[in-house]
Design a protein around this motif. Sequence first.
Motif, mmCIF file in Angstrom:
data_model
loop_
_atom_site.group_PDB
_atom_site.id
_atom_site.type_symbol
_atom_site.label_atom_id
_atom_site.label_comp_id
_atom_site.label_asym_id
_atom_site.label_seq_id
_atom_site.Cartn_x
_atom_site.Cartn_y
_atom_site.Cartn_z
ATOM 1 N N ASN A 1 41.279 37.804 41.666
ATOM 2 C CA ASN A 1 40.494 37.374 39.810
ATOM 3 C C ASN A 1 41.061 37.009 39.992
ATOM 4 N N ILE B 1 39.941 36.233 35.035
ATOM 5 C CA ILE B 1 39.433 37.167 33.923
ATOM 6 C C ILE B 1 39.627 36.127 33.150
ATOM 7 N N THR C 1 36.984 36.367 29.294
ATOM 8 C CA THR C 1 35.706 36.836 28.692
ATOM 9 C C THR C 1 36.602 37.100 27.378
ATOM 10 N N HIS D 1 34.790 33.214 32.619
ATOM 11 C CA HIS D 1 34.946 33.738 34.364
ATOM 12 C C HIS D 1 35.662 35.159 34.539
ATOM 13 N N ASN D 2 34.977 35.562 35.354
ATOM 14 C CA ASN D 2 35.265 36.816 35.694
ATOM 15 C C ASN D 2 34.889 36.808 37.334
ATOM 16 N N ASN E 1 35.601 37.001 42.206
ATOM 17 C CA ASN E 1 35.485 37.569 42.889
ATOM 18 C C ASN E 1 35.639 37.224 44.010
ATOM 19 N N ASP F 1 31.941 34.009 40.569
ATOM 20 C CA ASP F 1 32.039 34.000 39.403
ATOM 21 C C ASP F 1 30.985 33.940 39.299
#
Length: 739
Positions: free
Chosen positions: A333, A335, A337, A363-364, A366, A403
């Motif tokens: 992950n 992250i 944001t 970006h987030n 998985n 993503d």
Amino acid sequence: MPNKIIGGDITNSLGIAKLDIGSRKKVIVTAGFMGFQNVSQTVDVSSSTFIDIKLPPQAKSIDEITVIAKSKEQLIRESPEAVSVIGAKELQGRAVTIESFLNRNTGIKIRQTGGLGSSSRIMIHGLEGNRVKVLVNGTPIDMFDGMFSIDDIPINTIDRIEVYKSIIPARFGVDGLGGAINIVTKEFDTDYFDLSYEIGSFNTHKVSNMFRKNLPEKGMLIGGGGFYNYSLNNYDFHVPKREHLKVEQDHAKFESYMLKGVVKFTKLWFDQISLELGYYNRFSQMQGVTDNIQHAHTKQQMYSIENKFEKEGFISRKLNFTMHNNFGHTCNNFIDTSAYRYDFEGNRWLSQSIYGETGDVPHNSNDKGVSLNSRINLDFLASRNHSINLNSAFSYSKRNPQDELANQYANYAISGYPNKLTSLISSLTWEAKFASKKIINMLSAKHFYINTKVEELGSHVQQNTSTVKQNTSNNIGFVEAIKWQFIPDFHLKASYQRAIRLPATNELFGDGVLIIPAANLKPEQSHNVNFGLLTDKSGVLCTKRLQFETGLFYMNIKDMIAFVEQYRVAGYANIEQVEIKGVEAELKLDINKHFYTYANITYQDARNILKYDPISNSPNPKYGLRMPNMPYLFSNFGLEYHNGELFNENWFIKLFWDGRFTEKYYYSWKLSSNQSRTIPSCFINDIGVSAELKKRFTISAECHNIHNSEEWNLYQTPLPGRSFHVKLRYTFLKSRDYQ
């Protein structure tokens, strides 16, 4: 008077012997064996044809016997391959990371990007990145999606570290050009317990534990353990290109832990069957160097299953079988944001890309992946001096990047596309010994097969469209290595490898948006040559032991893969050809039973030898220039004092000093004599002391970079300055034979 028979025959494995007594009616039989009393017995042959003689033990005092045998580490050093070995005794009690210890070895340079948990690249003989393979117990760690770092491994659990330079043994079943590092962890067949805790500067804490319990009556061994690492990495540094500005790193927190359990069976048809389960978790904040990143971070998880089968005398008593399987499931992950961006002066402003600090979109992610690695080894001892090894390594990996947040803003699958990679690397090795084992020759042939597939997705406007692209490659490589012990304790070595490095999936297929595919990308190829001299001799010049090793190396790499940007388009291409020449030497000296010293030096000259640019077909302006961002001259040295009799026989004290020097080098191409973009030379010193009580309790204290010298790496990335470390360790081993 009966006839007396002494000896006459040797018993078999059951203690039975047959004697020919002719026509005698009575005989006196005398039996004996080393460590037992001789027994004579009169036998009436007419009444008995079978007698049972029992020998009572004999206690006898003898003079002291000294048994001299070479350690596993020494046997590996004396193999035909170009290899260095770091043993457990060198690592024992140290408050250091694996990478920092490797950094003191000949021919190796670790390229770090920060403190504990930061990314790093290992360089061997001028080659780094994917060109150098890192393995743990023979398994490549890159199969776990690159999330696992060797610095996570507790140094207490390591038995030895094998460094293969420019040569990758066929038995590992991996590709690569520059060499390989194989970290071998300790294995115990008895009760064992190890617990350690280290505290250091920059709010660093490291805990590790390992235990084993042997159940011999059940033919089982159970164990487990784990580690926990934490650091704020809040060290001071000067901002690159703004040297007047010194700041404290305030967003570089790192945290990781692993839990493992193992069970081993030893009374089944296989000599050994083991099963190991593991869970790994990692969190790291994005470290800003030129930009003050405050919120971006990564989280990673991994589940792993490992099992191993071993059998001596498999089908034939001369055939040994080993199978090693690994399965991993990973989740990554990333992250990023934040709606704001920051500078090192404390200013804040809205991000021009609406969200995100590290790029043009937030970006987030998985990203999920699975990996399977299965390696089979068959060792056949054809005769006392000839053996054959057959190795087959199968690897499969599947990645599914996701993503949705980034894709939504880019209107493409900017996070990457689902992809699969399948490879099979097979090898056959013949090892032959001649002239009373003074000459050892190893010849290996390797076949590389790789198949990659990627599913290119359409834009969010065309979500139902997708295209599958694939690439298949078959290549042959081989290794020839020979060692000659021309006089006692002196060994000459020579080796040649036609090395292959297969393209990675991201190099072949890009990301479909910013990086274009390169489906016709060819594997990198290299001709690697090594010459070496090794000696290990006691009693030289009034010293206890002298070890000296020197080597020459040459590599010619073609079809080298590089990242190219041109006209707003970027991708990977086979556009570089590099020639590397170098020399290295190392001296280790046990001056007496208390003092030990060492020194090594490496010089490596890597030049671009591509005369014409393959894209424009114009003369290459970089032809003949030294490759940038690569140290070419570095040295390590140190002194150690150790004493097991300073207080009494229960204490073992060790004091040491380690130093390392790196000459300055350019971090970009030197196209002009006025070029000043250099990474400055540095001289780093470490000191420490370690005290061990009754071989159970150990306390160590170390100071790294005692002069607080500025150290830079990888395009002017600042590294931590002076740091202090204290380590406590408790060890219990039911049998103290293993050290």
